[in-house]
Design an enzyme around this catalytic site. Structure first.
Site, mmCIF file in Angstrom:
data_model
loop_
_atom_site.group_PDB
_atom_site.id
_atom_site.type_symbol
_atom_site.label_atom_id
_atom_site.label_comp_id
_atom_site.label_asym_id
_atom_site.label_seq_id
_atom_site.Cartn_x
_atom_site.Cartn_y
_atom_site.Cartn_z
ATOM 1 N N ILE A 202 0.825 -1.230 0.018
ATOM 2 C CA ILE A 202 -0.013 0.115 0.047
ATOM 3 C C ILE A 202 0.879 1.369 -0.107
ATOM 4 O O ILE A 202 0.234 2.418 -0.095
ATOM 5 C CB ILE A 202 -1.031 0.021 1.121
ATOM 6 C CG1 ILE A 202 -0.236 -0.117 2.417
ATOM 7 C CG2 ILE A 202 -2.222 -0.982 1.195
ATOM 8 C CD1 ILE A 202 -1.311 -0.192 3.730
ATOM 9 N N ASP A 313 9.730 16.783 8.294
ATOM 10 C CA ASP A 313 9.530 16.044 7.105
ATOM 11 C C ASP A 313 8.081 16.612 6.507
ATOM 12 O O ASP A 313 6.888 15.382 6.298
ATOM 13 C CB ASP A 313 9.972 15.086 6.955
ATOM 14 C CG ASP A 313 9.959 14.509 5.325
ATOM 15 O OD1 ASP A 313 9.932 15.284 4.668
ATOM 16 O OD2 ASP A 313 9.900 13.076 5.295
ATOM 17 N N PRO A 316 2.455 17.066 2.098
ATOM 18 C CA PRO A 316 1.058 16.027 2.211
ATOM 19 C C PRO A 316 1.247 14.499 2.001
ATOM 20 O O PRO A 316 0.295 13.877 2.529
ATOM 21 C CB PRO A 316 0.626 16.325 0.853
ATOM 22 C CG PRO A 316 1.128 17.937 0.507
ATOM 23 C CD PRO A 316 2.462 17.938 1.111
ATOM 24 N N ASP A 337 5.072 9.055 9.601
ATOM 25 C CA ASP A 337 6.454 9.161 9.118
ATOM 26 C C ASP A 337 7.364 9.928 9.870
ATOM 27 O O ASP A 337 7.668 11.230 9.410
ATOM 28 C CB ASP A 337 6.423 9.336 7.496
ATOM 29 C CG ASP A 337 7.813 8.879 6.766
ATOM 30 O OD1 ASP A 337 8.685 8.580 7.553
ATOM 31 O OD2 ASP A 337 7.845 8.777 5.419
#
Length: 349
Positions: A202, A313, A316, A337
Protein backbone atom coordinates in the site's frame (compact mmCIF):
# COMPACT_ATOMS: atom_id res chain seq x y z
CA UNK A 1 -7.88 42.92 52.99
CA UNK A 2 -11.22 44.69 52.42
CA UNK A 3 -12.43 47.31 54.94
CA UNK A 4 -15.90 48.84 55.36
CA UNK A 5 -14.36 52.14 56.49
CA UNK A 6 -13.23 53.96 53.27
CA UNK A 7 -10.34 55.57 55.17
CA UNK A 8 -8.94 52.18 56.06
CA UNK A 9 -9.41 50.56 52.67
CA UNK A 10 -6.34 49.31 50.82
CA UNK A 11 -5.82 50.98 47.41
CA UNK A 12 -7.04 48.72 44.61
CA UNK A 13 -3.59 48.48 42.99
CA UNK A 14 -2.10 47.38 46.30
CA UNK A 15 -4.92 44.85 46.73
CA UNK A 16 -4.23 43.45 43.26
CA UNK A 17 -0.56 43.00 44.14
CA UNK A 18 -1.49 41.17 47.33
CA UNK A 19 -3.97 38.92 45.46
CA UNK A 20 -1.32 38.04 42.88
CA UNK A 21 1.13 37.33 45.68
CA UNK A 22 -1.33 34.93 47.32
CA UNK A 23 -2.05 33.27 43.97
CA UNK A 24 1.68 32.82 43.28
CA UNK A 25 2.17 31.34 46.73
CA UNK A 26 -0.68 28.86 46.20
CA UNK A 27 0.66 27.91 42.77
CA UNK A 28 4.03 27.24 44.38
CA UNK A 29 2.40 25.03 47.03
CA UNK A 30 0.49 23.08 44.35
CA UNK A 31 3.77 22.42 42.56
CA UNK A 32 5.28 21.39 45.88
CA UNK A 33 2.46 18.88 46.43
CA UNK A 34 3.03 17.31 43.01
CA UNK A 35 6.78 17.12 43.61
CA UNK A 36 6.22 15.57 47.04
CA UNK A 37 3.85 12.89 45.72
CA UNK A 38 6.15 12.23 42.77
CA UNK A 39 9.09 11.16 44.91
CA UNK A 40 10.07 7.51 45.18
CA UNK A 41 9.70 7.68 48.94
CA UNK A 42 9.54 5.06 51.66
CA UNK A 43 9.04 7.63 54.42
CA UNK A 44 5.64 8.73 55.74
CA UNK A 45 4.48 11.66 53.58
CA UNK A 46 0.99 12.04 55.03
CA UNK A 47 1.98 14.77 57.52
CA UNK A 48 3.62 16.90 54.80
CA UNK A 49 0.66 16.36 52.45
CA UNK A 50 -1.72 17.54 55.22
CA UNK A 51 0.36 20.68 55.77
CA UNK A 52 0.22 21.60 52.08
CA UNK A 53 -3.51 20.89 51.78
CA UNK A 54 -4.20 23.21 54.76
CA UNK A 55 -3.05 26.15 52.61
CA UNK A 56 -6.28 25.78 50.58
CA UNK A 57 -4.46 24.75 47.42
CA UNK A 58 -6.07 23.22 44.35
CA UNK A 59 -5.46 19.50 44.95
CA UNK A 60 -6.57 18.82 41.37
CA UNK A 61 -3.57 20.68 39.92
CA UNK A 62 -1.78 18.65 37.22
CA UNK A 63 1.75 18.48 35.84
CA UNK A 64 2.59 18.85 32.13
CA UNK A 65 1.69 15.17 31.52
CA UNK A 66 -1.77 15.63 33.03
CA UNK A 67 -0.99 13.78 36.27
CA UNK A 68 -2.43 14.93 39.59
CA UNK A 69 -1.21 14.07 43.10
CA UNK A 70 -3.21 10.81 43.13
CA UNK A 71 -1.59 9.59 39.89
CA UNK A 72 1.85 10.36 41.30
CA UNK A 73 1.22 8.63 44.64
CA UNK A 74 0.06 5.49 42.83
CA UNK A 75 3.11 5.65 40.57
CA UNK A 76 5.89 6.32 43.09
CA UNK A 77 4.84 5.95 46.75
CA UNK A 78 5.94 2.59 48.17
CA UNK A 79 5.38 3.27 51.87
CA UNK A 80 2.76 1.20 53.83
CA UNK A 81 0.98 4.56 54.33
CA UNK A 82 0.02 4.64 50.64
CA UNK A 83 -3.64 3.90 51.36
CA UNK A 84 -3.71 6.64 54.03
CA UNK A 85 -2.24 9.13 51.55
CA UNK A 86 -4.80 8.10 48.90
CA UNK A 87 -7.70 8.60 51.32
CA UNK A 88 -6.24 11.93 52.44
CA UNK A 89 -6.05 13.49 48.95
CA UNK A 90 -9.45 12.09 47.92
CA UNK A 91 -11.06 13.42 51.12
CA UNK A 92 -9.51 16.80 50.26
CA UNK A 93 -11.46 16.91 46.98
CA UNK A 94 -9.17 15.34 44.39
CA UNK A 95 -10.96 13.87 41.36
CA UNK A 96 -10.51 10.13 41.84
CA UNK A 97 -11.37 9.49 38.17
CA UNK A 98 -9.03 12.12 36.70
CA UNK A 99 -7.17 11.03 33.54
CA UNK A 100 -3.69 11.99 32.40
CA UNK A 101 -2.85 12.87 28.80
CA UNK A 102 -2.76 9.17 27.90
CA UNK A 103 -6.22 8.59 29.37
CA UNK A 104 -4.86 6.71 32.40
CA UNK A 105 -6.50 6.96 35.82
CA UNK A 106 -4.98 6.02 39.18
CA UNK A 107 -5.89 2.31 38.76
CA UNK A 108 -3.78 2.19 35.58
CA UNK A 109 -0.84 3.67 37.49
CA UNK A 110 -1.16 1.18 40.34
CA UNK A 111 -1.38 -1.77 37.96
CA UNK A 112 1.52 -0.66 35.79
CA UNK A 113 3.99 0.57 38.39
CA UNK A 114 3.14 -0.42 41.97
CA UNK A 115 5.10 -3.48 43.06
CA UNK A 116 4.86 -2.98 46.84
CA UNK A 117 2.69 -5.03 49.18
CA UNK A 118 0.17 -2.16 49.12
CA UNK A 119 -1.12 -2.95 45.63
CA UNK A 120 -4.23 -4.94 46.58
CA UNK A 121 -5.24 -2.63 49.45
CA UNK A 122 -4.71 0.45 47.28
CA UNK A 123 -6.88 -0.94 44.47
CA UNK A 124 -9.66 -1.86 46.91
CA UNK A 125 -9.55 1.58 48.55
CA UNK A 126 -9.74 3.39 45.20
CA UNK A 127 -12.70 1.29 44.08
CA UNK A 128 -14.47 1.99 47.39
CA UNK A 129 -13.79 5.69 46.83
CA UNK A 130 -15.57 5.56 43.48
CA UNK A 131 -12.89 5.07 40.83
CA UNK A 132 -13.99 3.43 37.58
CA UNK A 133 -12.09 0.13 37.68
CA UNK A 134 -13.08 -0.63 34.07
CA UNK A 135 -11.84 2.68 32.66
CA UNK A 136 -9.82 2.42 29.46
CA UNK A 137 -6.78 4.49 28.52
CA UNK A 138 -6.30 6.01 25.07
CA UNK A 139 -4.89 2.71 23.79
CA UNK A 140 -7.98 0.83 25.01
CA UNK A 141 -6.27 -0.75 28.02
CA UNK A 142 -7.94 -1.28 31.38
CA UNK A 143 -6.03 -1.87 34.62
CA UNK A 144 -5.75 -5.61 33.98
CA UNK A 145 -4.06 -5.03 30.62
CA UNK A 146 -1.42 -2.90 32.31
CA UNK A 147 -1.05 -5.33 35.21
CA UNK A 148 -0.52 -8.35 32.95
CA UNK A 149 1.67 -6.47 30.49
CA UNK A 150 4.05 -4.71 32.87
CA UNK A 151 3.78 -5.76 36.51
CA UNK A 152 5.93 -8.46 38.11
CA UNK A 153 4.35 -8.27 41.58
CA UNK A 154 4.64 -11.67 43.34
CA UNK A 155 0.92 -11.39 44.24
CA UNK A 156 -0.07 -10.90 40.59
CA UNK A 157 -2.72 -13.65 40.56
CA UNK A 158 -4.25 -12.33 43.79
CA UNK A 159 -4.47 -8.84 42.28
CA UNK A 160 -6.13 -10.29 39.16
CA UNK A 161 -8.63 -12.02 41.45
CA UNK A 162 -9.47 -8.74 43.21
CA UNK A 163 -10.06 -6.89 39.94
CA UNK A 164 -12.11 -9.80 38.63
CA UNK A 165 -14.28 -9.60 41.76
CA UNK A 166 -15.04 -5.98 40.87
CA UNK A 167 -16.06 -6.94 37.33
CA UNK A 168 -12.85 -6.17 35.39
CA UNK A 169 -12.68 -8.85 32.69
CA UNK A 170 -9.53 -10.58 31.43
CA UNK A 171 -11.19 -10.97 28.03
CA UNK A 172 -12.03 -7.35 27.13
CA UNK A 173 -9.84 -6.39 24.12
CA UNK A 174 -7.65 -3.31 23.95
CA UNK A 175 -7.19 -1.31 20.76
CA UNK A 176 -4.69 -3.90 19.51
CA UNK A 177 -7.36 -6.61 19.88
CA UNK A 178 -5.79 -8.38 22.87
CA UNK A 179 -7.36 -9.22 26.23
CA UNK A 180 -5.34 -9.13 29.47
CA UNK A 181 -5.16 -12.94 29.41
CA UNK A 182 -3.11 -12.77 26.21
CA UNK A 183 -0.54 -10.46 27.85
CA UNK A 184 -0.36 -12.71 30.90
CA UNK A 185 0.31 -15.78 28.74
CA UNK A 186 2.93 -13.95 26.68
CA UNK A 187 4.56 -12.04 29.53
CA UNK A 188 7.95 -13.71 29.21
CA UNK A 189 7.96 -13.98 25.42
CA UNK A 190 10.07 -11.49 23.52
CA UNK A 191 7.87 -11.14 20.44
CA UNK A 192 4.23 -10.79 19.49
CA UNK A 193 4.00 -11.70 15.82
CA UNK A 194 2.95 -9.32 13.07
CA UNK A 195 1.44 -10.85 9.93
CA UNK A 196 1.31 -9.10 6.54
CA UNK A 197 0.36 -9.91 2.97
CA UNK A 198 3.31 -9.43 0.60
CA UNK A 199 0.89 -9.12 -2.32
CA UNK A 200 -0.91 -6.12 -0.80
CA UNK A 201 1.61 -3.32 -0.94
CA UNK A 202 0.00 0.00 0.00
CA UNK A 203 3.01 2.30 -0.01
CA UNK A 204 6.73 2.70 -0.52
CA UNK A 205 9.22 5.26 0.72
CA UNK A 206 12.95 5.81 0.68
CA UNK A 207 13.46 3.59 3.72
CA UNK A 208 10.92 0.78 3.36
CA UNK A 209 7.67 -0.67 2.06
CA UNK A 210 4.22 -0.65 3.64
CA UNK A 211 1.87 -3.65 3.38
CA UNK A 212 -1.62 -4.47 4.58
CA UNK A 213 -1.47 -6.86 7.52
CA UNK A 214 -2.81 -7.90 10.90
CA UNK A 215 -1.73 -7.55 14.48
CA UNK A 216 -3.73 -8.71 17.47
CA UNK A 217 -6.82 -9.49 15.43
CA UNK A 218 -7.05 -6.04 13.81
CA UNK A 219 -6.11 -4.81 10.34
CA UNK A 220 -2.95 -2.71 10.36
CA UNK A 221 -0.39 -1.16 8.05
CA UNK A 222 2.92 -3.01 8.34
CA UNK A 223 6.00 -0.97 7.55
CA UNK A 224 8.99 -3.17 6.65
CA UNK A 225 12.45 -1.61 6.83
CA UNK A 226 15.79 -3.30 6.11
CA UNK A 227 17.71 -3.71 9.38
CA UNK A 228 20.70 -1.66 8.21
CA UNK A 229 18.33 1.21 7.32
CA UNK A 230 16.43 1.28 10.62
CA UNK A 231 16.34 4.74 12.14
CA UNK A 232 15.86 4.41 15.90
CA UNK A 233 14.69 8.04 16.00
CA UNK A 234 11.44 7.10 14.24
CA UNK A 235 10.75 4.20 16.60
CA UNK A 236 11.57 6.21 19.72
CA UNK A 237 9.54 9.19 18.50
CA UNK A 238 6.45 7.14 17.69
CA UNK A 239 6.56 5.15 20.93
CA UNK A 240 6.43 8.47 22.80
CA UNK A 241 3.44 9.79 20.88
CA UNK A 242 -0.18 9.04 21.67
CA UNK A 243 -2.59 11.51 20.08
CA UNK A 244 -5.68 11.21 17.85
CA UNK A 245 -3.96 13.23 15.10
CA UNK A 246 -0.82 11.09 14.99
CA UNK A 247 -0.58 7.61 13.45
CA UNK A 248 -0.22 5.16 16.33
CA UNK A 249 2.63 2.65 16.46
CA UNK A 250 1.09 -0.50 17.94
CA UNK A 251 4.05 -2.87 17.98
CA UNK A 252 7.48 -3.48 16.46
CA UNK A 253 9.60 -6.59 16.02
CA UNK A 254 12.46 -7.82 13.84
CA UNK A 255 14.01 -10.82 12.17
CA UNK A 256 17.50 -11.21 10.71
CA UNK A 257 16.80 -8.96 7.75
CA UNK A 258 13.97 -6.55 8.56
CA UNK A 259 12.33 -4.46 11.26
CA UNK A 260 8.51 -4.57 11.14
CA UNK A 261 6.23 -1.83 12.49
CA UNK A 262 2.51 -2.47 13.03
CA UNK A 263 0.84 0.90 12.48
CA UNK A 264 -2.71 2.18 12.61
CA UNK A 265 -4.27 1.57 9.18
CA UNK A 266 -5.40 4.67 7.26
CA UNK A 267 -7.18 4.99 3.91
CA UNK A 268 -5.04 7.45 1.96
CA UNK A 269 -2.49 10.25 2.18
CA UNK A 270 -3.38 13.90 1.72
CA UNK A 271 -1.53 14.19 -1.60
CA UNK A 272 -3.98 11.64 -3.11
CA UNK A 273 -6.80 14.17 -2.65
CA UNK A 274 -5.16 16.41 -5.28
CA UNK A 275 -4.56 13.79 -7.98
CA UNK A 276 -6.42 14.06 -11.28
CA UNK A 277 -9.92 12.60 -11.29
CA UNK A 278 -8.95 9.76 -13.67
CA UNK A 279 -5.98 8.67 -11.54
CA UNK A 280 -6.79 5.27 -9.91
CA UNK A 281 -4.92 6.33 -6.76
CA UNK A 282 -7.04 9.46 -6.25
CA UNK A 283 -8.82 9.62 -2.89
CA UNK A 284 -12.53 10.18 -3.54
CA UNK A 285 -13.83 9.81 0.00
CA UNK A 286 -15.13 12.52 2.28
CA UNK A 287 -12.79 15.07 3.80
CA UNK A 288 -13.53 17.71 6.45
CA UNK A 289 -13.60 21.40 5.50
CA UNK A 290 -10.09 22.82 5.00
CA UNK A 291 -10.24 24.78 8.26
CA UNK A 292 -10.91 21.54 10.18
CA UNK A 293 -8.07 19.77 8.39
CA UNK A 294 -5.67 22.55 9.38
CA UNK A 295 -7.02 22.53 12.94
CA UNK A 296 -6.39 18.78 13.31
CA UNK A 297 -2.91 19.13 11.81
CA UNK A 298 -2.12 22.01 14.17
CA UNK A 299 -3.27 20.01 17.21
CA UNK A 300 -1.13 17.02 16.20
CA UNK A 301 1.89 19.21 15.55
CA UNK A 302 1.46 21.06 18.86
CA UNK A 303 1.41 17.68 20.64
CA UNK A 304 4.61 16.58 18.83
CA UNK A 305 6.30 19.80 19.95
CA UNK A 306 5.03 19.32 23.53
CA UNK A 307 7.09 16.11 23.60
CA UNK A 308 10.22 18.09 22.64
CA UNK A 309 10.26 16.61 19.13
CA UNK A 310 10.30 18.15 15.67
CA UNK A 311 8.85 16.29 12.67
CA UNK A 312 11.22 17.77 10.03
CA UNK A 313 9.44 16.23 7.03
CA UNK A 314 6.13 18.07 6.72
CA UNK A 315 4.44 17.40 3.36
CA UNK A 316 1.08 16.06 2.10
CA UNK A 317 2.53 12.54 1.61
CA UNK A 318 3.14 12.35 5.37
CA UNK A 319 -0.41 13.34 6.29
CA UNK A 320 -2.80 10.37 6.38
CA UNK A 321 -6.60 10.18 6.26
CA UNK A 322 -8.52 7.81 8.52
CA UNK A 323 -12.24 7.23 8.89
CA UNK A 324 -13.49 6.30 12.35
CA UNK A 325 -15.77 3.23 12.51
CA UNK A 326 -19.44 3.35 13.49
CA UNK A 327 -22.56 5.16 12.38
CA UNK A 328 -21.16 8.61 13.16
CA UNK A 329 -18.22 8.11 10.84
CA UNK A 330 -15.69 10.91 11.13
CA UNK A 331 -12.66 11.69 8.99
CA UNK A 332 -9.51 12.11 11.06
CA UNK A 333 -6.28 13.64 9.77
CA UNK A 334 -3.03 12.18 11.14
CA UNK A 335 0.68 12.93 10.96
CA UNK A 336 2.89 10.01 9.89
CA UNK A 337 6.49 9.09 8.98
CA UNK A 338 8.83 10.21 11.76
CA UNK A 339 12.04 8.99 10.11
CA UNK A 340 13.57 12.48 10.24
CA UNK A 341 12.21 13.41 13.68
CA UNK A 342 14.67 14.96 16.11
CA UNK A 343 14.57 15.72 19.81
CA UNK A 344 14.80 19.38 20.77
CA UNK A 345 17.63 20.23 23.19
CA UNK A 346 17.02 21.99 26.51
CA UNK A 347 18.19 25.20 24.83
CA UNK A 348 15.49 24.79 22.17
CA UNK A 349 17.78 23.98 19.24
Amino acid sequence: MWEYDPNKRMPSKEGDVQLHSIKDELTGKEKELLELCGRDSRSDLTGKIKELIQFGINVNAKDKDGRNALHLLCRYYSNPKLTDAIQLVVKSGIDVNARDRNGMNAIHYLCQYQSSQNLIDAIQILIQLGIDANAKSNDGSNGLHYLCRYNSNPNLLDVIGVLDTFGVSMMVPDNAGWGALYYLQNKDKKEMKIWFDREKKIGQGGFGMVFKGKFGGREVAVKRVEIHRVDKREEEAMLKLNHPNIVKLLHCEKDQDFMYYALELCYASLDQVFLKSDDPKKYKGRTPPNIKIFHQLAEGLAYIHSKSLTHRDIKPNNVLIKRSPGQDEKTIIKWADFGLAKKVTERGS
